[in-house]
Design a protein around this motif. Sequence first.
Motif, short mmCIF file in Angstrom:
data_model
loop_
_atom_site.label_atom_id
_atom_site.label_comp_id
_atom_site.label_asym_id
_atom_site.label_seq_id
_atom_site.Cartn_x
_atom_site.Cartn_y
_atom_site.Cartn_z
N LEU A 297 26.50 -18.65 14.32
CA LEU A 297 26.99 -17.31 14.00
C LEU A 297 27.13 -17.02 12.50
O LEU A 297 26.78 -15.93 12.05
CB LEU A 297 28.32 -17.06 14.72
N PRO A 298 27.64 -17.96 11.69
CA PRO A 298 27.71 -17.66 10.24
C PRO A 298 26.34 -17.35 9.64
O PRO A 298 26.21 -16.43 8.82
CB PRO A 298 28.31 -18.94 9.66
N THR A 299 25.33 -18.10 10.04
CA THR A 299 23.97 -17.86 9.54
C THR A 299 23.44 -16.52 10.02
O THR A 299 22.86 -15.75 9.26
CB THR A 299 23.02 -18.99 9.99
N LEU A 300 23.65 -16.22 11.30
CA LEU A 300 23.19 -14.95 11.86
C LEU A 300 23.96 -13.78 11.23
O LEU A 300 23.39 -12.69 11.03
CB LEU A 300 23.38 -14.94 13.38
N THR A 301 25.22 -14.01 10.91
CA THR A 301 26.01 -12.97 10.25
C THR A 301 25.47 -12.66 8.87
O THR A 301 25.36 -11.48 8.47
CB THR A 301 27.49 -13.40 10.14
N PHE A 302 25.11 -13.70 8.13
CA PHE A 302 24.54 -13.44 6.81
C PHE A 302 23.20 -12.73 6.92
O PHE A 302 22.90 -11.81 6.15
CB PHE A 302 24.37 -14.75 6.03
#
Length: 460
Positions: A297-302
Amino acid sequence: MNALLIIVNILVLFALMFGLFMMQKKHVSFSKRVFTALGLGIIFGFIIHLIYGTTHEVTTGSIDWFNIVGYGYVKLLQMVVMPLVFISIVAAFTRLKLTKNIGKISFLVIGILLGTTAISAAVGIGSALGFGLDGIQLNEGDAEKARNSQLEERVAGVENMTLPQQIIELIPSNPFQDLTGARPTSTIAVVIFSVFIGIAYLGVKRKESEHGEFFARIIDTAYSIVMRVVTLILRLTPYGILAIITRVTATSDYEAIAKLGKFVVASYVALIVMFIVHLLLLSFVKLNPRNYVKKGLPTLTFAFTSRTSAGTLPMTIKTQTKDFGVSEGIANFAGSFGLSIGQNGCAGIYPAMLAVMVAPAAGVDPTSLSFILTLILVVAISSFGVAGVGGGATFAALIVLSIMNLPIAIVGLLISVEPLIDMGRTALNVSGAMTAGVLTSKATGEFDQETYQQPNIVEA
C-alpha cells in the motif's frame, strides 16, 4: 498581502513536515507516516482550495514553493532509476541469481504483463458498457480544442508505427544515452544492455576467473552504494507525498470532475475490479492477498499521488524484494518491463473504455463480439512498448483508436479529469508490475515465502 499569505502557507507545510519528522523520531511505522502524510495533504490542500480557489495567486504561488518538496522528491527518485536498474540486474548475474532462468523469467514477466493487460481491456469494456458511457455527449471547450489540435499533429506519427517498429525502439543503439533516460523506452533499453553485460561477465568468469572476480567485486561495491542512495531517498517519502497530494487537492477542477463524474466513477470501478483480479491471481498461487495489500500500500499510495511509474520504480523494487520475497533480478525485470510493456491502467483499461465510447459515432456496435475480441487483441498487442512512450495513456489510446479506425477527438475531451483518473491508472500499473514479479518469482522457485508472510513492512 498575497506574499504574506503564501509565506503563511509555506510555514504551515513546514509545520506538517516537522510533525512527520517527529513521528519518525518516535519510531512510528513507515506505512502510518505515509498515510498520515496523505491525510494531512488532502485536508491542507482542500482548505487552500476552499479559501482561494485553483487559480488565485496565493494558490499558484504556494504550490510553486510546495513543488520544491513534491517534484523535488520525484526527481530524486527518477535520478536513481537508471543506476538502480543497471546495477541491480548486473549484480543478479555476478551473484549467480539469473544464470539459469533468464529466458524463462523474461518470458513469464512479459507474458503476465500482456495477459493482465488483455484482462484489463475486457474489464474496461465491461465498465464502459455497464455505465452506458457515450462519447457523443461530451462537450468541447477551449482547453479541449487546444488539446485536440495537438493530438491531430501527433497522431500522424502514431498511425505509422507498426509493432516491429515498436520492438526496435526498445533495443539500445547508444546505451550511454539511454542511461541518461533520453528516450521514452530508455529503461527497457538499459535492462537489455545490463543483460548483455551480465552474460559477458559469465563468459569472462569462465575463461579469465581473476578478471571476473575483480568485476564482481566492483559491481558488489557499486550495488551497496546505489542501494544506500535509494534508502536515503525513500526515507523522504512521507514528505514528498504530503506536498504532492496538497498540490493535487488544491488545484483540482472539481466542477469539471462533477460534469464528467460518470466517466470518473466508471474508470475507478474498472481500476478496482482489475486490482481485485491481481489479488485473485495471487490467491490462485496460494499467497495471502492481505499481505500484498498491507505491504504494497505505501508504494501504491506514492504511485497514486505522484502519477509516475518511473519515479515509483525504486519503491516498486524495494517492496518486491524486502516485503514480498521476490529475488532481486526478477524484481528489477518486472519493475523495469512494467514501465513500458503491458501497463494495466494506461494501456489496458483507458484505451478500451475510450474505444467503446466512440464506437457508436463511427457506426460500430460496441456490444458486438467481433468488436470486443478485436479490441482486446489490439489493446494487448499495442501495449507492447507503447504505454511508457511520450504521454503514456494518451499515446496508448491514440494507437488503439487509430488501429480501430475510430475518432481520436475523445482523448482531448477528457483533459479536465485526466489527472484524477491518471492517479488510479498509475497505481494499477505499479500493482501489475509487482504482481508479475511475485508470480514469476513463485513460478521459477526464487520466492521467499517467509518474507512474504511476515506481517510488518521493512523500513527503508
